[in-house]
Write an enzyme that holds these catalytic residues in place. Structure first.
Site, PDB file in Angstrom:
ATOM      1  N   SER A  57     118.700   5.329  47.919  1.00 25.20           N
ATOM      2  CA  SER A  57     119.852   5.154  48.329  1.00 25.20           C
ATOM      3  C   SER A  57     121.012   5.460  47.046  1.00 25.20           C
ATOM      4  O   SER A  57     122.157   5.422  47.490  1.00 25.20           O
ATOM      5  CB  SER A  57     120.098   3.706  49.025  1.00 25.20           C
ATOM      6  OG  SER A  57     119.713   2.873  47.708  1.00 25.20           O
ATOM      7  N   HIS A  59     117.748   9.986  53.595  1.00 27.45           N
ATOM      8  CA  HIS A  59     118.338   8.375  53.536  1.00 27.45           C
ATOM      9  C   HIS A  59     118.345   7.817  54.589  1.00 27.45           C
ATOM     10  O   HIS A  59     119.552   8.009  55.536  1.00 27.45           O
ATOM     11  CB  HIS A  59     119.659   8.323  52.659  1.00 27.45           C
ATOM     12  CG  HIS A  59     119.837   6.997  52.251  1.00 27.45           C
ATOM     13  ND1 HIS A  59     120.967   6.500  52.450  1.00 27.45           N
ATOM     14  CD2 HIS A  59     119.051   5.749  52.305  1.00 27.45           C
ATOM     15  CE1 HIS A  59     121.282   5.076  52.064  1.00 27.45           C
ATOM     16  NE2 HIS A  59     120.094   4.699  51.943  1.00 27.45           N
ATOM     17  N   ASN A 100     126.818   4.406  51.311  1.00 28.32           N
ATOM     18  CA  ASN A 100     126.918   3.232  50.143  1.00 28.32           C
ATOM     19  C   ASN A 100     127.905   3.401  49.292  1.00 28.32           C
ATOM     20  O   ASN A 100     128.440   2.386  48.758  1.00 28.32           O
ATOM     21  CB  ASN A 100     125.604   2.940  49.618  1.00 28.32           C
ATOM     22  CG  ASN A 100     124.365   2.599  50.116  1.00 28.32           C
ATOM     23  OD1 ASN A 100     124.563   1.532  50.948  1.00 28.32           O
ATOM     24  ND2 ASN A 100     123.226   2.991  49.926  1.00 28.32           N
ATOM     25  N   GLU A 144     121.265  10.097  56.286  1.00 31.56           N
ATOM     26  CA  GLU A 144     121.959  10.985  55.588  1.00 31.56           C
ATOM     27  C   GLU A 144     121.124  11.915  54.964  1.00 31.56           C
ATOM     28  O   GLU A 144     119.880  11.828  54.457  1.00 31.56           O
ATOM     29  CB  GLU A 144     122.716  10.207  54.449  1.00 31.56           C
ATOM     30  CG  GLU A 144     123.503   9.302  54.778  1.00 31.56           C
ATOM     31  CD  GLU A 144     124.229   8.497  53.431  1.00 31.56           C
ATOM     32  OE1 GLU A 144     125.354   8.535  53.342  1.00 31.56           O
ATOM     33  OE2 GLU A 144     123.513   7.914  52.488  1.00 31.56           O
TER      34      GLU A 144
END
Length: 291
Positions: free
Chosen positions: A119, A140, A190, A152
């Site tokens: 991440s 991800h 994130n 992702e």
């Protein structure tokens, strides 16, 4: 290249969900973890989650049985390497991840694509330590994997277009919507989500509001399905801190400085739901704010 066999490294919260969705989508899955107990727990959880899908009418009983039959436990990294696609979902440690790929390299077929579910760690840097940076990507998934629709796709500097398109196809086959992201700390989700959580912790730290009032404000005022403290506890406060540190170190901007209160909770071992205490105490019948 057709991808049929998938190796999943790590049978924890993310790894078992990844194995679940791939097996249910028709892929043969080899699952590996350094802990035999983690593998046993993962198989039991996959079985329970598939049963829940059957009970809700989302899949048939036969589909459940077929999915479970597609998952094979691989005792070693050498055995899990005989695949078309590797998805590394081990702990969020660059040292651990690099060591996994290094051990697998001599056993991988030339066509195999390597991916990491990291991440926050640089995909370009991880790829540079392998013999196939052009066949390396970030893959991800969001937690919980069987429920969340997004994945992702993170290209390193050397990632080829063929590799990217192969993972777009895989993402769609397992029922996920792929979102492309450049290889910068935090990627897309994130990079935006964690500073919001960190800012909520600063608001608590500075006395702007309580855990409950801040969560209610974001749920009812911004229409978020979970408040930032509920979400942080679900993710894991140690993971939140690690990502904030990666953003702070990688982007060298003080706006990403982790809140000292977040660090203090991690030091206390209050990491959220999985330790029964975080910004909420989960040891009773109902979660109770800890501040």
């Amino acid at each position: 290249m057709e991808i049929r066999r998938v190796g999943v490294i790590g049978a924890g919260e993310m790894g078992n969900g990844i194995a679940h969705v791939f097996a249910l989508s028709g892929y043969e899955v080899l699952l590996h973890d350094v802990s035999d107990e983690a593998v046993r727990n993962a198989l039991a959880l996959i079985d329970a989650n598939l049963r829940r899908q059957v009970e809700r009418g989302k899949i048939a009983e036969a589909e459940k049985a077929e999915a479970l039959a597609r998952i094979t436990v691989a005792p070693s990294l050498a055995e899990v390497a005989a695949v078309d696609l590797v998805i590394e979902a081990a702990v969020e440690s660059e040292t651990v991840k690099s060591a996994i790929f290094e051990e697998m390299l001599p056993h991988l077929p030339p066509h195999a694509i390597l991916t990491s579910n990291t991440s926050s760690i640089s995909i370009t840097r991880l790829a540079s330590r392998t013999d196939r940076p052009e066949k390396f990507m970030g893959f991800h998934f969001m937690n919980p994997v069987p429920v969340m629709e997004l994945v992702e796709l993170v290209r390193g500097i050397a990632t080829s277009e063929d590799t990217y398109q192969a993972l777009v196809g895989v993402s769609e086959k397992i029922g996920k919507t792929p979102a492309s992201s450049a290889d910068f700390p935090g990627f897309t989700v994130n990079r935006i989500l964690m500073p919001m959580i960190n800012e909520a912790i600063y608001a608590l730290y500075e006395g702007v509001g309580t855990v409950e009032s801040i969560d209610n404000s974001m749920r009812l005022g911004a229409n978020h399905p979970m408040g930032p403290f509920q979400l942080a506890d679900f993710i894991g406060l140690d993971a939140c801190l690690a990502i904030m540190n990666a953003l702070h170190d990688g982007l060298a901007d003080t706006k990403y400085r982790p809140c000292p209160l977040l660090a203090k909770y991690v030091e206390a071992g209050w990491l959220g739901r999985r330790t029964n205490r975080g910004f909420y105490d989960y040891r009773g019948e109902e979660p109770v704010p800890t501040r």
